[in-house]
Motif scaffolding. Structure first.
Motif, PDB file in Angstrom:
ATOM      1  N   THR A 163      42.011  64.969  63.247  1.00 46.04           N
ATOM      2  CA  THR A 163      43.353  64.604  62.172  1.00 46.04           C
ATOM      3  C   THR A 163      42.748  63.364  61.308  1.00 46.04           C
ATOM      4  O   THR A 163      41.726  62.773  61.480  1.00 46.04           O
ATOM      5  CB  THR A 163      44.284  63.544  62.984  1.00 46.04           C
ATOM      6  OG1 THR A 163      43.711  62.565  63.897  1.00 46.04           O
ATOM      7  CG2 THR A 163      45.087  64.779  63.989  1.00 46.04           C
ATOM      8  N   ASP A 164      43.269  63.512  60.051  1.00 44.31           N
ATOM      9  CA  ASP A 164      42.696  62.642  58.894  1.00 44.31           C
ATOM     10  C   ASP A 164      43.783  61.821  58.136  1.00 44.31           C
ATOM     11  O   ASP A 164      43.516  61.279  57.072  1.00 44.31           O
ATOM     12  CB  ASP A 164      41.553  63.473  57.880  1.00 44.31           C
ATOM     13  CG  ASP A 164      42.563  64.634  57.385  1.00 44.31           C
ATOM     14  OD1 ASP A 164      43.846  64.469  57.415  1.00 44.31           O
ATOM     15  OD2 ASP A 164      42.043  65.399  56.384  1.00 44.31           O
ATOM     16  N   ILE A 165      44.844  61.859  58.758  1.00 44.29           N
ATOM     17  CA  ILE A 165      46.091  61.218  58.219  1.00 44.29           C
ATOM     18  C   ILE A 165      46.809  60.727  59.225  1.00 44.29           C
ATOM     19  O   ILE A 165      46.841  61.162  60.272  1.00 44.29           O
ATOM     20  CB  ILE A 165      46.738  61.833  57.101  1.00 44.29           C
ATOM     21  CG1 ILE A 165      47.622  61.214  56.300  1.00 44.29           C
ATOM     22  CG2 ILE A 165      47.562  62.904  57.904  1.00 44.29           C
ATOM     23  CD1 ILE A 165      47.120  60.583  54.861  1.00 44.29           C
ATOM     24  N   ILE A 166      47.431  59.530  59.193  1.00 49.06           N
ATOM     25  CA  ILE A 166      48.415  58.661  60.071  1.00 49.06           C
ATOM     26  C   ILE A 166      49.891  58.648  59.463  1.00 49.06           C
ATOM     27  O   ILE A 166      50.174  58.418  58.405  1.00 49.06           O
ATOM     28  CB  ILE A 166      48.058  57.303  60.691  1.00 49.06           C
ATOM     29  CG1 ILE A 166      46.712  57.345  61.269  1.00 49.06           C
ATOM     30  CG2 ILE A 166      48.977  56.837  61.400  1.00 49.06           C
ATOM     31  CD1 ILE A 166      46.500  58.201  62.543  1.00 49.06           C
ATOM     32  N   ILE A 167      50.585  59.633  59.986  1.00 46.80           N
ATOM     33  CA  ILE A 167      52.178  59.352  59.901  1.00 46.80           C
ATOM     34  C   ILE A 167      52.798  58.108  60.686  1.00 46.80           C
ATOM     35  O   ILE A 167      52.832  58.094  61.740  1.00 46.80           O
ATOM     36  CB  ILE A 167      52.871  60.662  60.129  1.00 46.80           C
ATOM     37  CG1 ILE A 167      52.163  61.868  59.570  1.00 46.80           C
ATOM     38  CG2 ILE A 167      54.316  60.645  59.542  1.00 46.80           C
ATOM     39  CD1 ILE A 167      52.007  62.088  58.125  1.00 46.80           C
ATOM     40  N   ASN A 168      53.508  57.336  59.899  1.00 46.52           N
ATOM     41  CA  ASN A 168      54.083  56.087  60.590  1.00 46.52           C
ATOM     42  C   ASN A 168      55.334  56.515  60.534  1.00 46.52           C
ATOM     43  O   ASN A 168      56.083  56.440  59.626  1.00 46.52           O
ATOM     44  CB  ASN A 168      53.881  54.786  59.676  1.00 46.52           C
ATOM     45  CG  ASN A 168      52.211  54.542  60.033  1.00 46.52           C
ATOM     46  OD1 ASN A 168      51.585  54.577  61.076  1.00 46.52           O
ATOM     47  ND2 ASN A 168      51.790  53.818  58.837  1.00 46.52           N
ATOM     48  N   THR A 203      47.416  56.977  55.117  1.00 47.48           N
ATOM     49  CA  THR A 203      48.555  57.127  55.949  1.00 47.48           C
ATOM     50  C   THR A 203      49.865  57.309  55.008  1.00 47.48           C
ATOM     51  O   THR A 203      49.969  57.338  53.741  1.00 47.48           O
ATOM     52  CB  THR A 203      48.848  55.366  56.397  1.00 47.48           C
ATOM     53  OG1 THR A 203      49.122  54.686  55.208  1.00 47.48           O
ATOM     54  CG2 THR A 203      47.881  54.912  57.210  1.00 47.48           C
ATOM     55  N   VAL A 204      50.960  57.836  55.618  1.00 48.65           N
ATOM     56  CA  VAL A 204      52.174  58.355  55.195  1.00 48.65           C
ATOM     57  C   VAL A 204      53.388  57.650  55.920  1.00 48.65           C
ATOM     58  O   VAL A 204      53.362  57.668  57.276  1.00 48.65           O
ATOM     59  CB  VAL A 204      52.436  59.845  55.019  1.00 48.65           C
ATOM     60  CG1 VAL A 204      53.715  59.972  54.437  1.00 48.65           C
ATOM     61  CG2 VAL A 204      51.348  60.597  54.169  1.00 48.65           C
ATOM     62  N   ASN A 205      54.253  56.743  55.271  1.00 47.32           N
ATOM     63  CA  ASN A 205      55.166  56.115  55.801  1.00 47.32           C
ATOM     64  C   ASN A 205      56.543  56.799  55.788  1.00 47.32           C
ATOM     65  O   ASN A 205      57.027  57.089  54.763  1.00 47.32           O
ATOM     66  CB  ASN A 205      55.386  54.620  55.426  1.00 47.32           C
ATOM     67  CG  ASN A 205      54.188  53.663  55.681  1.00 47.32           C
ATOM     68  OD1 ASN A 205      53.450  53.597  56.443  1.00 47.32           O
ATOM     69  ND2 ASN A 205      53.754  52.878  54.501  1.00 47.32           N
TER      70      ASN A 205
END
Length: 283
Positions: A163-168, A203-205
């Protein structure tokens, strides 16, 4: 007794076993014959009744991927008016061993007869628990390839593979993949293509979604969503589909919400229809 007594003649979907003589209280098992991916056996046992069995040969293939068969089986007698006994059609029955299909024939049979099997379809189970796939259906290889690809994509999410992105979400975080998100949503694609904070911080909030709803959203994107999960989270999924411009998810939510309109939720559904620009509702 000659070898021909055990031989089953076959074409692509038909199997025929000729029995010239069967003494009382006799058991006989055919030689293996190949239909589809499996080797099969027919067997007959004559006691008070005549029992006919059809089953796949024991093998690793049968154990790991047993056939799901649809077929018609008949017994044709050469005595008298050559009467045919026909078993009711078998549809989508999984066959693993020699007790899964047993046909007990009460009518006494003497002399020569033929056991005739017409295979209407043979299916194998989907590796990710989806609908079984016919081995004879047009595009079977393509369907199996798509099924395998979806299963692999689902594992990338569930097992957190590269994974290379975090969804908050509002109450938790989930790892995901930029390329997968960008491939389904022009909004995500734009985020990751320009010098925005999402690209810089990886990151994506999505603060208006709970972690459970966000997980369902990602499961849909990765082709891994379950029906019950979809039903529970239809409204947040509809909001996310509209926000991130995922038209097929938006339409799926809309169609599902139309199916269970009642007097208690009709006003809410009308408001959603207006908000998300669905012109017709309840028609």
């Amino acid at each position: 007794m000659s070898d021909s007594a055990y031989r089953v003649e076959t074409t692509s979907r038909l199997a025929q076993w000729r029995i010239d003589n069967l003494a009382s209280c006799t058991y006989r098992k055919s030689d293996p014959f190949k239909i589809g991916k499996w080797n099969w056996h027919l067997s007959i046992e004559k006691n008070r009744t005549l029992s006919v069995k059809l089953y796949p040969e024991t093998s690793n293939l049968t154990r790991d991927n047993p056939p799901i068969a649809s077929f018609i089986i008949r017994v044709l007698s050469s005595v008298g008016d050559r009467k045919a006994l026909v078993h009711p059609e078998i549809t989508d029955k999984q066959l693993k061993n020699n007790d899964d299909f047993v046909w007990a024939i009460e009518v006494p049979l003497t002399g020569k007869f033929i056991v005739d099997v017409e295979f209407l379809d043979l299916k194998t189970s989907s590796p990710n628990g989806g609908e079984p796939c016919s081995i004879w259906a047009e595009g079977f290889a393509q369907k199996r390839s798509s099924t395998t690809a979806l299963a692999s994509l689902g594992r990338m999410l569930s097992e957190n593979i590269h994974t290379d992105i975090i969804i908050n979400a509002s109450d938790g975080s989930i790892g995901a993949h930029r390329a997968v998100l960008a491939s389904i949503s022009p909004v995500f694609r734009s985020m990751f293509s320009h010098d925005l904070k999402e690209k810089e911080l990886s990151t994506v909030n999505i603060s208006d979604m709970s972690i459970e709803a966000c997980q369902a959203f990602l499961n849909y994107i990765y082709g891994n969503i379950q029906h019950d999960e979809f039903l529970i989270h239809r409204l947040p999924l509809l909001r996310a589909a509209d926000k991130y411009d995922i038209e097929d998810l938006k339409e799926a939510c809309h169609e599902s919400l139309l199916e269970d309109i009642d007097t208690k939720n009709v006003l809410e559904r009308l408001q959603n229809a207006s908000l998300y620009q669905f012109v017709q509702i309840g028609t």
